[in-house]
Design a protein around this motif. Structure first.
Motif, PDB file in Angstrom:
ATOM      1  N   SER A  91      11.979  39.344  46.475  1.00  0.00           N
ATOM      2  CA  SER A  91      12.848  39.041  47.605  1.00  0.00           C
ATOM      3  C   SER A  91      12.988  40.272  48.482  1.00  0.00           C
ATOM      4  CB  SER A  91      14.222  38.563  47.133  1.00  0.00           C
ATOM      5  OG  SER A  91      14.889  39.573  46.380  1.00  0.00           O
ATOM      6  N   GLY A  92      13.246  40.045  49.760  1.00  0.00           N
ATOM      7  CA  GLY A  92      13.373  41.152  50.693  1.00  0.00           C
ATOM      8  C   GLY A  92      14.293  40.795  51.840  1.00  0.00           C
ATOM      9  N   ALA A  93      14.230  41.608  52.872  1.00  0.00           N
ATOM     10  CA  ALA A  93      15.092  41.419  54.036  1.00  0.00           C
ATOM     11  C   ALA A  93      14.755  40.115  54.757  1.00  0.00           C
ATOM     12  CB  ALA A  93      14.931  42.614  54.977  1.00  0.00           C
ATOM     13  N   GLU A  94      15.699  39.669  55.563  1.00  0.00           N
ATOM     14  CA  GLU A  94      15.520  38.495  56.426  1.00  0.00           C
ATOM     15  C   GLU A  94      15.216  37.238  55.624  1.00  0.00           C
ATOM     16  OE1 GLU A  94      12.635  39.408  59.442  1.00  0.00           O
ATOM     17  OE2 GLU A  94      13.475  41.413  59.794  1.00  0.00           O
ATOM     18  N   GLY A  95      15.731  37.158  54.394  1.00  0.00           N
ATOM     19  CA  GLY A  95      15.552  35.967  53.584  1.00  0.00           C
ATOM     20  C   GLY A  95      14.182  35.818  52.966  1.00  0.00           C
ATOM     21  N   PHE A  96      13.388  36.881  52.956  1.00  0.00           N
ATOM     22  CA  PHE A  96      12.036  36.818  52.386  1.00  0.00           C
ATOM     23  C   PHE A  96      12.110  36.509  50.892  1.00  0.00           C
ATOM     24  CE2 PHE A  96       8.202  38.426  50.458  1.00  0.00           C
ATOM     25  CZ  PHE A  96       7.209  38.177  51.389  1.00  0.00           C
ATOM     26  N   ALA A  97      11.289  35.565  50.435  1.00  0.00           N
ATOM     27  CA  ALA A  97      11.260  35.211  49.015  1.00  0.00           C
ATOM     28  C   ALA A  97       9.908  34.602  48.666  1.00  0.00           C
ATOM     29  CB  ALA A  97      12.374  34.232  48.671  1.00  0.00           C
ATOM     30  N   THR A 129      -2.406  42.091  35.045  1.00  0.00           N
ATOM     31  CA  THR A 129      -2.714  41.117  36.095  1.00  0.00           C
ATOM     32  C   THR A 129      -2.360  41.714  37.442  1.00  0.00           C
ATOM     33  OG1 THR A 129      -2.151  39.295  34.598  1.00  0.00           O
ATOM     34  CG2 THR A 129      -2.339  38.769  36.937  1.00  0.00           C
ATOM     35  N   THR A 130      -3.255  41.573  38.402  1.00  0.00           N
ATOM     36  CA  THR A 130      -2.992  42.006  39.766  1.00  0.00           C
ATOM     37  C   THR A 130      -2.558  40.793  40.591  1.00  0.00           C
ATOM     38  OG1 THR A 130      -4.562  43.832  39.680  1.00  0.00           O
ATOM     39  CG2 THR A 130      -3.944  43.031  41.857  1.00  0.00           C
ATOM     40  N   TYR A 131      -1.380  40.896  41.184  1.00  0.00           N
ATOM     41  CA  TYR A 131      -0.844  39.816  42.014  1.00  0.00           C
ATOM     42  C   TYR A 131      -1.008  40.172  43.489  1.00  0.00           C
ATOM     43  CZ  TYR A 131       1.436  37.348  38.176  1.00  0.00           C
ATOM     44  OH  TYR A 131       1.681  36.620  37.038  1.00  0.00           O
ATOM     45  N   LEU A 132      -1.278  39.152  44.285  1.00  0.00           N
ATOM     46  CA  LEU A 132      -1.349  39.319  45.733  1.00  0.00           C
ATOM     47  C   LEU A 132      -0.109  38.702  46.359  1.00  0.00           C
ATOM     48  CD1 LEU A 132      -3.155  40.166  48.226  1.00  0.00           C
ATOM     49  CD2 LEU A 132      -3.788  37.748  48.337  1.00  0.00           C
ATOM     50  N   LEU A 133       0.589  39.490  47.154  1.00  0.00           N
ATOM     51  CA  LEU A 133       1.741  39.010  47.913  1.00  0.00           C
ATOM     52  C   LEU A 133       1.356  38.943  49.375  1.00  0.00           C
ATOM     53  CD1 LEU A 133       4.819  38.331  48.127  1.00  0.00           C
ATOM     54  CD2 LEU A 133       5.162  40.785  48.550  1.00  0.00           C
ATOM     55  N   ARG A 134       1.442  37.754  49.945  1.00  0.00           N
ATOM     56  CA  ARG A 134       1.100  37.574  51.366  1.00  0.00           C
ATOM     57  C   ARG A 134       2.093  36.624  52.007  1.00  0.00           C
ATOM     58  NH1 ARG A 134      -3.471  38.226  54.560  1.00  0.00           N
ATOM     59  NH2 ARG A 134      -4.828  38.706  52.792  1.00  0.00           N
ATOM     60  N   PRO A 135       2.688  37.054  53.122  1.00  0.00           N
ATOM     61  CA  PRO A 135       2.563  38.338  53.799  1.00  0.00           C
ATOM     62  C   PRO A 135       3.406  39.405  53.110  1.00  0.00           C
ATOM     63  CG  PRO A 135       4.163  36.995  54.958  1.00  0.00           C
ATOM     64  CD  PRO A 135       3.592  36.123  53.860  1.00  0.00           C
ATOM     65  N   SER A 136       3.297  40.639  53.572  1.00  0.00           N
ATOM     66  CA  SER A 136       4.157  41.696  53.068  1.00  0.00           C
ATOM     67  C   SER A 136       5.586  41.437  53.533  1.00  0.00           C
ATOM     68  CB  SER A 136       3.697  43.060  53.590  1.00  0.00           C
ATOM     69  OG  SER A 136       2.383  43.343  53.170  1.00  0.00           O
ATOM     70  N   PRO A 137       6.569  41.868  52.768  1.00  0.00           N
ATOM     71  CA  PRO A 137       7.961  41.653  53.176  1.00  0.00           C
ATOM     72  C   PRO A 137       8.339  42.545  54.351  1.00  0.00           C
ATOM     73  CG  PRO A 137       7.863  42.963  51.182  1.00  0.00           C
ATOM     74  CD  PRO A 137       6.450  42.532  51.468  1.00  0.00           C
ATOM     75  N   PRO A 138       9.398  42.192  55.069  1.00  0.00           N
ATOM     76  CA  PRO A 138       9.886  43.065  56.145  1.00  0.00           C
ATOM     77  C   PRO A 138      10.410  44.386  55.569  1.00  0.00           C
ATOM     78  CG  PRO A 138      10.862  40.856  56.264  1.00  0.00           C
ATOM     79  CD  PRO A 138      10.188  40.964  54.938  1.00  0.00           C
ATOM     80  N   ALA A 139      10.545  45.372  56.428  1.00  0.00           N
ATOM     81  CA  ALA A 139      11.103  46.645  56.001  1.00  0.00           C
ATOM     82  C   ALA A 139      12.529  46.445  55.500  1.00  0.00           C
ATOM     83  CB  ALA A 139      11.081  47.645  57.157  1.00  0.00           C
ATOM     84  N   GLY A 140      12.845  47.125  54.400  1.00  0.00           N
ATOM     85  CA  GLY A 140      14.166  46.999  53.805  1.00  0.00           C
ATOM     86  C   GLY A 140      14.053  46.979  52.298  1.00  0.00           C
ATOM     87  N   PRO A 141      15.175  46.825  51.603  1.00  0.00           N
ATOM     88  CA  PRO A 141      15.134  46.770  50.141  1.00  0.00           C
ATOM     89  C   PRO A 141      14.262  45.613  49.652  1.00  0.00           C
ATOM     90  CG  PRO A 141      17.385  47.010  50.940  1.00  0.00           C
ATOM     91  CD  PRO A 141      16.540  46.702  52.135  1.00  0.00           C
ATOM     92  N   VAL A 142      13.489  45.867  48.612  1.00  0.00           N
ATOM     93  CA  VAL A 142      12.622  44.860  47.995  1.00  0.00           C
ATOM     94  C   VAL A 142      13.002  44.751  46.521  1.00  0.00           C
ATOM     95  CG1 VAL A 142      10.264  44.263  47.354  1.00  0.00           C
ATOM     96  CG2 VAL A 142      10.727  45.242  49.609  1.00  0.00           C
ATOM     97  N   THR A 143      13.256  43.541  46.072  1.00  0.00           N
ATOM     98  CA  THR A 143      13.629  43.331  44.676  1.00  0.00           C
ATOM     99  C   THR A 143      12.564  42.503  43.970  1.00  0.00           C
ATOM    100  OG1 THR A 143      15.993  43.405  45.198  1.00  0.00           O
ATOM    101  CG2 THR A 143      15.372  42.428  43.093  1.00  0.00           C
ATOM    102  N   LEU A 144      12.080  43.007  42.851  1.00  0.00           N
ATOM    103  CA  LEU A 144      11.153  42.258  42.008  1.00  0.00           C
ATOM    104  C   LEU A 144      11.950  41.577  40.910  1.00  0.00           C
ATOM    105  CD1 LEU A 144       7.967  44.463  41.567  1.00  0.00           C
ATOM    106  CD2 LEU A 144       8.049  42.098  42.310  1.00  0.00           C
TER     107      LEU A 144
END
Length: 206
Positions: A91-97, A129-144
């Protein structure tokens, strides 16, 4: 003929969406942590790489004793016959999930964030395992986020500093322009075989 070209072009586009750009040198992020652990299982983030439009995350799972058995499928983000799977999300900024729980990520709209497992490997008691995240999250805190109840891991989140993601993405080196999405020939070149020998006689088309 036009329909076939359109179909192949769409295949190329989807393949590119499910893999990191082959024409880019990513920027390594200083992210690593024990994401979660149970009594006999631990989930680690051991590396992260940022591309211009996506990100790769290297997830390792370690197990000991009886927990070392049957790790591979569930630990690599693919449900086993009982639906057991290591749940991962970001999860990240601007509701990214995004999560790794979609059954058919390629069928989702392009703008929907996707976290998809790619290549990996391992041995007894260890899975990478290598995971691909697309798109990248916006700038800001990122929680795994991580959860694996059947292995004794409750839902847990670890926060990383993503304040420079946009700035760092601009530092990605592009080796060459991405080729046009005109589909490649579906017919591979003829193999080179020793002239005048058995293979020259028996190879298809020989």
């Amino acid at each position: 003929m036009g329909d076939e070209k359109d179909f192949r072009r769409e295949q190329v586009r989807r393949q590119r969406l499910m893999s990191a750009p082959a024409n880019e040198v990513p920027v390594r992020l200083p992210w690593s942590a024990v994401l979660a652990r149970g009594e006999d299982v631990a989930v680690l983030l051991v590396g992260a790489r940022l591309y211009s439009t996506c990100m790769q995350l290297d997830i390792h799972v370690r197990g000991r004793g009886g927990a070392a058995f049957d790790l591979h499928m569930a630990a690599s983000g693919r449900p086993d016959a009982n639906g057991d799977v290591l749940c991962l999300g970001l999860s990240g900024a601007e509701g990214f999930a995004a999560t790794n729980l979609s059954r058919s990520p390629s069928a989702q709209p392009d703008e929907v964030p996707k976290l998809t497992p790619g290549g990996g490997g391992g041995g007894f008691g260890a899975v990478a395992t290598t995971y691909l995240l697309r798109p990248s999250p916006p700038a800001g805190p990122v929680t795994l986020w991580c959860a694996w109840p059947v292995r004794g891991i409750e839902e847990t989140g670890v926060e990383f500093d993503g304040s420079r993601l946009v700035e760092l993405a601009e530092q990605v080196e592009v080796l060459w322009p991405l080729e046009d999405e005109t589909p490649w020939s579906m017919t591979p070149p003829a193999p080179n075989v020793p002239p005048g020998g058995w293979f020259a006689t028996h190879a298809p088309g020989g």
